[in-house]
Motif scaffolding. Structure first.
Motif, PDB file in Angstrom:
ATOM      1  N   ARG A  30       0.355  12.008   2.929  1.00 48.55           N
ATOM      2  CA  ARG A  30       0.095  11.504   1.387  1.00 48.55           C
ATOM      3  C   ARG A  30       0.748   9.918   1.648  1.00 48.55           C
ATOM      4  O   ARG A  30       0.118   8.985   0.794  1.00 48.55           O
ATOM      5  CB  ARG A  30       0.909  12.203   0.396  1.00 48.55           C
ATOM      6  CG  ARG A  30       0.421  13.530   0.115  1.00 48.55           C
ATOM      7  CD  ARG A  30       0.835  14.366  -1.069  1.00 48.55           C
ATOM      8  NE  ARG A  30       2.098  15.137  -0.490  1.00 48.55           N
ATOM      9  CZ  ARG A  30       3.085  15.402  -1.095  1.00 48.55           C
ATOM     10  NH1 ARG A  30       3.301  14.938  -2.475  1.00 48.55           N
ATOM     11  NH2 ARG A  30       4.106  16.144  -0.641  1.00 48.55           N
ATOM     12  N   LYS A  37       2.284   1.762  -3.283  1.00 43.15           N
ATOM     13  CA  LYS A  37       1.021   2.732  -4.234  1.00 43.15           C
ATOM     14  C   LYS A  37       1.021   4.015  -3.957  1.00 43.15           C
ATOM     15  O   LYS A  37       1.121   4.686  -4.874  1.00 43.15           O
ATOM     16  CB  LYS A  37       0.000   1.740  -3.969  1.00 43.15           C
ATOM     17  CG  LYS A  37      -1.409   2.075  -5.040  1.00 43.15           C
ATOM     18  CD  LYS A  37      -2.104   0.917  -5.028  1.00 43.15           C
ATOM     19  CE  LYS A  37      -3.047   1.416  -5.837  1.00 43.15           C
ATOM     20  NZ  LYS A  37      -3.911   2.562  -5.553  1.00 43.15           N
ATOM     21  N   ASN A  38       1.004   4.212  -2.641  1.00 43.43           N
ATOM     22  CA  ASN A  38       1.139   5.715  -2.203  1.00 43.43           C
ATOM     23  C   ASN A  38       2.176   6.510  -3.036  1.00 43.43           C
ATOM     24  O   ASN A  38       2.005   7.661  -3.208  1.00 43.43           O
ATOM     25  CB  ASN A  38       0.823   6.038  -1.047  1.00 43.43           C
ATOM     26  CG  ASN A  38      -0.638   5.662  -0.214  1.00 43.43           C
ATOM     27  OD1 ASN A  38      -1.347   5.449  -1.261  1.00 43.43           O
ATOM     28  ND2 ASN A  38      -0.841   5.432   0.911  1.00 43.43           N
ATOM     29  N   LYS A  93       0.818  -1.306  -0.102  1.00 42.98           N
ATOM     30  CA  LYS A  93      -0.064  -0.178   0.042  1.00 42.98           C
ATOM     31  C   LYS A  93       0.816   1.301   0.208  1.00 42.98           C
ATOM     32  O   LYS A  93       0.296   2.110  -0.813  1.00 42.98           O
ATOM     33  CB  LYS A  93      -1.030   0.085   1.183  1.00 42.98           C
ATOM     34  CG  LYS A  93      -1.960  -1.125   1.205  1.00 42.98           C
ATOM     35  CD  LYS A  93      -2.965  -0.843   2.608  1.00 42.98           C
ATOM     36  CE  LYS A  93      -4.009  -1.911   2.590  1.00 42.98           C
ATOM     37  NZ  LYS A  93      -4.824  -1.853   3.625  1.00 42.98           N
ATOM     38  N   THR A 111       2.709   8.096  -6.419  1.00 47.19           N
ATOM     39  CA  THR A 111       2.165   9.503  -6.734  1.00 47.19           C
ATOM     40  C   THR A 111       2.754  10.702  -6.000  1.00 47.19           C
ATOM     41  O   THR A 111       2.104  11.838  -6.091  1.00 47.19           O
ATOM     42  CB  THR A 111       0.608   9.333  -6.860  1.00 47.19           C
ATOM     43  OG1 THR A 111       0.141   9.008  -5.156  1.00 47.19           O
ATOM     44  CG2 THR A 111       0.041   8.114  -7.411  1.00 47.19           C
ATOM     45  N   LYS A 123      -1.872   7.827   3.271  1.00 53.25           N
ATOM     46  CA  LYS A 123      -3.346   8.039   2.771  1.00 53.25           C
ATOM     47  C   LYS A 123      -3.963   6.387   2.572  1.00 53.25           C
ATOM     48  O   LYS A 123      -3.242   5.405   1.968  1.00 53.25           O
ATOM     49  CB  LYS A 123      -3.171   8.621   1.351  1.00 53.25           C
ATOM     50  CG  LYS A 123      -4.278   9.155   0.976  1.00 53.25           C
ATOM     51  CD  LYS A 123      -4.068   9.802  -0.430  1.00 53.25           C
ATOM     52  CE  LYS A 123      -3.503   9.156  -1.481  1.00 53.25           C
ATOM     53  NZ  LYS A 123      -2.774   9.908  -2.674  1.00 53.25           N
ATOM     54  N   GLU A 124      -5.064   6.376   3.071  1.00 53.78           N
ATOM     55  CA  GLU A 124      -6.223   5.080   2.998  1.00 53.78           C
ATOM     56  C   GLU A 124      -5.604   4.083   3.762  1.00 53.78           C
ATOM     57  O   GLU A 124      -5.808   2.901   3.326  1.00 53.78           O
ATOM     58  CB  GLU A 124      -6.277   5.060   1.479  1.00 53.78           C
ATOM     59  CG  GLU A 124      -7.271   6.180   0.957  1.00 53.78           C
ATOM     60  CD  GLU A 124      -7.324   5.861  -0.842  1.00 53.78           C
ATOM     61  OE1 GLU A 124      -7.028   5.005  -1.193  1.00 53.78           O
ATOM     62  OE2 GLU A 124      -7.650   7.013  -1.215  1.00 53.78           O
TER      63      GLU A 124
END
Lengths: 161, 161
Positions: B131, A153-154, A150, A157, B134-135
């Motif tokens: 960031r 993935k963050n 995860k 970006t 995030k999530e």
DNA sequence: ACCAAAAAGTTGACATATCAACTTTTTGGA
DNA sequence: TCCAAAAAGTTGATATGTCAACTTTTTGGT
């Protein structure tokens, strides 16, 4: 602004970083130590650095790859890959095949000698890995790896926002 | 030999590394990206690199420290600390106090200017951290940080076995 | 207070990671 | 087929991280 897992502490009227919770710090400490330790293992045992060994391992994982594909697979810069592959090739650890007889750019695989080195490399990697994850049970590691993905993935970006 | 979370796959008769589970690889990819991105943020916004900013932050976290104590707190080499503190001091971001009037070695704290820069630094760190996580929910992060600490503990004994 | 040993700090060297500029090779349209 | 644009690869520069050798400073015993 989220307050989840606050990484700020307060000390004498100042906001300060809470190192015990600051992911970037914890992750960097681990990565730096692992890279440094691995590199010294590889250099002393194989005479090659961690960049070269990572490229070698990537061509075991997926043979017949272009340099750019190696870069993508193991998240390495093309400059580093270029230098590493030149060194591996100079030691006859690779086989490079051009698409056509007159072509210049090659797809790379491991030579016999490359595969032999790769097996020794795996032994070192596995031994080290065992020590790194000692006394952490499988379910915890599975969860941990999930979070790492995860984060990756963050991070992809990071510079687009 | 444990078989928990096997990091080896098999491909065409060969053992190969499973990058999706190989912790060292995943952790290094994240750390490299974070360090590189942070460094460029700090350099462009503050004119100082990540080493200097980390030392600055450590003296906010715990003022009145000797250089060796800074090294220990943020897991940095004394050579890097020496160079970073010289640079920070040259820009009047630090205050150094000797134990006695004739002493030479100093305990370091942040100057007013240093504290001001630290506040700006924290803003950048927090924005980036948001960031990065995030999530990912808090319970997962708590678990993740717990595993990071276990890994750090294991890594401390890497070269003693 | 003196001096030897220990601790702390400095400097140079090198491995890794990344970027930018440049060169070479390949690709795709006229 | 030819050539311009794109892709791939090379080279040099710089930041970070670490080690080892050296110098400086502090410590502790006499």
């Amino acid at each position: 602004m989220s307050d989840k897992l606050d990484i700020i502490r307060h000390r004498e009227g100042h906001e300060v970083l809470d190192y015990d919770r600051y992911l970037q710090h914890l992750i960097s400490v681990i990565a730096n130590r692992l890279t440094s330790y691995s590199s010294s293992q590889y250099l002393s045992q194989f005479g090659l650095g961690s960049v070269e060994m990572r490229v070698l391992a990537s061509l075991a994982y997926k043979p017949n790859q272009k340099a750019a594909e190696v870069c993508s697979l193991i998240s390495i810069d093309k400059a580093a890959a270029s230098r590493a592959m030149a060194k591996l090739d100079s030691q006859n650890l690779l086989i490079g095949e051009t698409a056509t007889p007159k072509g210049k750019q090659k797809r790379w695989s491991l030579s016999e000698k490359g595969w032999a080195l790769h097996q020794r490399f795996l032994d070192v990697v596995l031994d080290r890995h065992e020590r790194v994850v000692k006394e952490i049970d499988e379910s915890e590691l599975v969860q941990f790896v999930g979070t790492l993905h995860k984060l990756i993935k963050n991070i992809e970006t990071l510079d687009t926002e």
